[in-house]
Design an enzyme around this catalytic site. Structure first.
Site, PDB file in Angstrom:
ATOM      1  N   ARG A   1       0.858  -1.185   0.000  1.00 36.71           N
ATOM      2  CA  ARG A   1       0.000   0.000   0.000  1.00 36.71           C
ATOM      3  C   ARG A   1       0.892   1.232   0.000  1.00 36.71           C
ATOM      4  NH1 ARG A   1      -3.304  -2.829  -1.529  1.00 36.71           N
ATOM      5  NH2 ARG A   1      -5.374  -3.314  -0.678  1.00 36.71           N
TER       6      ARG A   1
ATOM      7  N   GLU B   1      -3.334   7.010  -4.909  1.00 38.66           N
ATOM      8  CA  GLU B   1      -3.622   6.454  -6.231  1.00 38.66           C
ATOM      9  C   GLU B   1      -5.115   6.565  -6.567  1.00 38.66           C
ATOM     10  OE1 GLU B   1      -1.995   2.511  -5.203  1.00 38.66           O
ATOM     11  OE2 GLU B   1      -3.994   1.685  -5.569  1.00 38.66           O
TER      12      GLU B   1
ATOM     13  N   HIS C   1      -0.810  -0.206 -10.092  1.00 40.15           N
ATOM     14  CA  HIS C   1      -1.407  -1.189  -9.170  1.00 40.15           C
ATOM     15  C   HIS C   1      -1.916  -2.423  -9.927  1.00 40.15           C
ATOM     16  CE1 HIS C   1      -3.544  -1.663  -5.026  1.00 40.15           C
ATOM     17  NE2 HIS C   1      -3.207  -2.843  -5.536  1.00 40.15           N
TER      18      HIS C   1
HETATM   19  C1  8YV Z   1      -6.087  -5.529  -5.945  1.00 43.49           C
HETATM   20  C2  8YV Z   1      -4.793  -5.599  -3.756  1.00 43.49           C
HETATM   21  O1  8YV Z   1      -5.485  -4.670  -6.851  1.00 43.49           O
HETATM   22  O2  8YV Z   1      -5.601  -7.595  -2.851  1.00 43.49           O
HETATM   23  C3  8YV Z   1      -5.218  -6.459  -2.639  1.00 43.49           C
HETATM   24  O3  8YV Z   1      -5.151  -6.010  -1.496  1.00 43.49           O
HETATM   25  O4  8YV Z   1      -4.277  -4.565  -3.577  1.00 43.49           O
HETATM   26  C4  8YV Z   1      -4.968  -6.051  -5.138  1.00 43.49           C
HETATM   27  O5  8YV Z   1      -4.938  -7.411  -5.241  1.00 43.49           O
HETATM   28  C5  8YV Z   1      -7.197  -4.796  -5.370  1.00 43.49           C
HETATM   29  O6  8YV Z   1      -7.785  -5.441  -4.313  1.00 43.49           O
HETATM   30  C6  8YV Z   1      -8.209  -4.555  -6.468  1.00 43.49           C
HETATM   31  O7  8YV Z   1      -9.271  -3.841  -6.063  1.00 43.49           O
END
Ligand code: 8YV
Length: 322
Positions: free
Chosen positions: A231, A260, A278
């Site tokens: 993150r 982001e 991302h």
């Molecule tokens: C996805 C993520 O991009 O799982 C997570 O925590 O950051 C990623 O796998 C995200 O959840 C998509 O909305």
């Protein structure tokens, strides 16, 4: 019997609406002309939320007095106040496990791109500059170096296995030492000082905000490479921009950003950062698997009274109306 009413605040991977189509009624809130009116009218009938990226706090849940479960897409659930949910008896689930390999692959790809300047080298070729002279030699090599993993969870371990195949040694910092063969450092600064590559895989949220700050970057040092697939909030981005500009560290590879999809303008200015939008888990098979797990959690909750993958804060909650 009426089908359970699920609130979907925003668009989700197609596997979620597809999987819910038979057994559930779904409110597609983002398509409503007046979402507030829909919540006012039907909020009391909502028993579940299927959530993509909407922030959900106690006040949000209070508008849905009969909600029992928030099934969240993704392993990270920092946008959901899971403590406020637990206080209201609401279970939160996430989608761990099914994305570990994908995110670990992205992490290693981003490391290679950053250390070996692969995106810059490709731009060099496309700009027709190879005919003038070969691309400059890059300072960093990977084999024989040490990767410090901040957050040795499931994804961290998947990255560690891949790193071993690259001839990279692994060390880590977690709040607690784990029963693993990797070197443990009790503080992040000590880990950074011992590492050539600092790999961030720790969850986001208030507890980890700006953990990687100017002091950690200084400890990583001028040959150091920072990679973040977790993150954006974990890194103090202004301190990172300063460290990249002043060459306090060598370079950074980032798949995630504090605000982001907005990007800190300083990151766009420097040429020693590789920036990805991302895409860590972003393949069709993996996102489909994540969506299926969202659906399986809802089905299991309403059919059997137990979630499949509850988050830690929800671990003790059971369904009361069975
Ligand atoms: C996805 C993520 O991009 O799982 C997570 O925590 O950051 C990623 O796998 C995200 O959840 C998509 O909305």
């Amino acid at each position: 019997m009426a089908r359970p009413l699920v609130l979907m605040p925003g668009p989700m991977n197609r596997s979620v609406p597809d999987g819910l189509a038979d057994g559930f009624e779904v409110i597609r809130l983002w398509e409503a002309d007046d979402p507030a009116a829909v919540l006012e009218e039907r909020g009391k009938d909502v028993v579940a939320i299927a959530n993509g990226g909407t922030a959900i706090d106690g006040a949000y849940l209070d508008r849905l007095p009969n909600v029992q479960i928030v099934a969240s897409f993704g392993v990270g659930y920092d946008k959901i106040d899971a403590v406020a949910a637990a206080e209201r008896g609401v279970v939160v689930t996430n989608t761990p496990g099914v994305l570990d390999d994908e995110v670990a692959d992205t992490a290693m790809g981003l490391l290679l791109m950053t250390a070996r300047e692969l995106s810059s080298a490709e731009r060099y070729l496309r700009d027709g500059r190879w005919t003038e002279r070969p691309y400059p030699l890059t300072p960093a090599t990977l084999s024989g170096r040490t990767m410090g993993i901040l957050g040795l969870g499931r994804i961290g371990e998947a990255i560690a296995h891949r790193a071993a195949a690259f001839g990279i040694s692994v060390a880590y910092h977690n709040r607690h030492r784990k029963d693993v063969a990797y070197d443990y450092y009790p503080t992040l600064v000590e880990l950074a000082a011992a590492s050539d590559i600092l790999m961030i895989v720790i969850p986001g949220g208030a507890e980890t905000k700006h953990l990687v700050d100017a002091e950690v970057l200084a400890a990583l040092g001028r040959d150091g490479i920072l990679i973040n697939v977790a993150r954006g909030t974990v890194v103090d981005e202004s301190a990172l921009v300063d460290a990249l500009k002043s060459k306090t560290i060598l370079s950074a590879g980032l798949d995630v950003f504090e605000h982001e999809p907005e990007i800190h303008p300083g990151l766009l200015e420097v040429d020693n950062a590789v920036l990805l939008p991302h895409v860590g888990s972003g393949t069709i098979p993996t996102r489909d698997a994540m969506g299926r797990l969202v659906v399986e959690n809802l089905v299991s909750w309403f059919d059997h009274g137990v979630p499949i993958t509850p988050v830690q804060e929800s671990a003790d909650l059971v369904r009361k109306d069975l």
